[in-house]
Design an enzyme around this catalytic site. Sequence first.
Site, PDB file in Angstrom:
ATOM      1  CG  HIS A  74      -1.768   1.109   1.141  1.00  0.00           C
ATOM      2  ND1 HIS A  74      -2.937   1.082   0.387  1.00  0.00           N
ATOM      3  CD2 HIS A  74      -1.883   2.372   2.017  1.00  0.00           C
ATOM      4  CE1 HIS A  74      -3.384   2.393   0.619  1.00  0.00           C
ATOM      5  NE2 HIS A  74      -2.828   3.008   1.612  1.00  0.00           N
ATOM      6  CB  SER A  75       1.099   4.311   0.250  1.00  0.00           C
ATOM      7  OG  SER A  75       1.376   5.739   0.245  1.00  0.00           O
ATOM      8  CG  LEU A  76       7.466   3.622   0.540  1.00  0.00           C
ATOM      9  CD1 LEU A  76       8.242   4.045  -0.668  1.00  0.00           C
ATOM     10  CD2 LEU A  76       8.025   4.189   1.931  1.00  0.00           C
ATOM     11  CB  SER A 102      -3.046  -0.846  -2.051  1.00  0.00           C
ATOM     12  OG  SER A 102      -4.137  -0.300  -1.550  1.00  0.00           O
TER      13      SER A 102
END
Length: 242
Positions: A74-76, A102
């Site tokens: 998720h994200s990074l 994500s």
Amino acid sequence: MRLICLPYAGGSAMIYARWKRRLPSWIDVVPLELPGRGVRMDERLHTDPSALADQLAAELNEKPFAAPYAMFGHSLGGLIAFEMAHRLLAHGAPAPQMLFVSGTEAPTMRDGQRWRRPLSDDALRDELLRLKGTPMEALEDMEIMRSALPILRADFLMCGNYVDRHRQALPCPIHAFGGELDETDLKALKAWRNETSAAFGLDILPGDHFFIHSQQVALLNRITTLLARQMEPQLAVTSAGP
């Protein structure tokens, strides 16, 4: 099926603790702890995402890949998972059954300019408020912030230091998730289709950047469905016998 999970900026492997209980038993959740937090607190924090992906891929590749696996970030964490997939293939490991990304823009659509310099403590707190992922009690607890802000500062620098490399598309399917109220642009999510030579899918769920928590049940149900579809051909071969 192993599901290797990468945390978002400022997060640790603990964010996936509930996934172990809520996903079916045939999915083995493997949260990766990043250096500088949790059980790896004594290790140096990374600010170079390429070096971190190199290290994590090498650690995973120390043991043979005896079972099929997928990756989620998720994200990074989505960017790191993507970079790790490329490196695992380069090391001779099998491709993941699926890469889940994500709440993060495709590499070609990223602009990390605002993260290229270390943020002050106040700027980091403002960012946490904007993203709405941290309880107010934690933001007001100086002890918690004293340990959390250095990790967050290093992770944001990784976002700023990310450099897209033009490489051959991954041979595994990629499935992207986004939040309806997240600032991640829909066009940037759709651009993930250019990073795979296999199938691509996209789901937009209700919520902001942390829909990963607010929509956990819907997210895990979708992941389960997608992985089950990936496993169907293998299960059919196994049931047919020699």
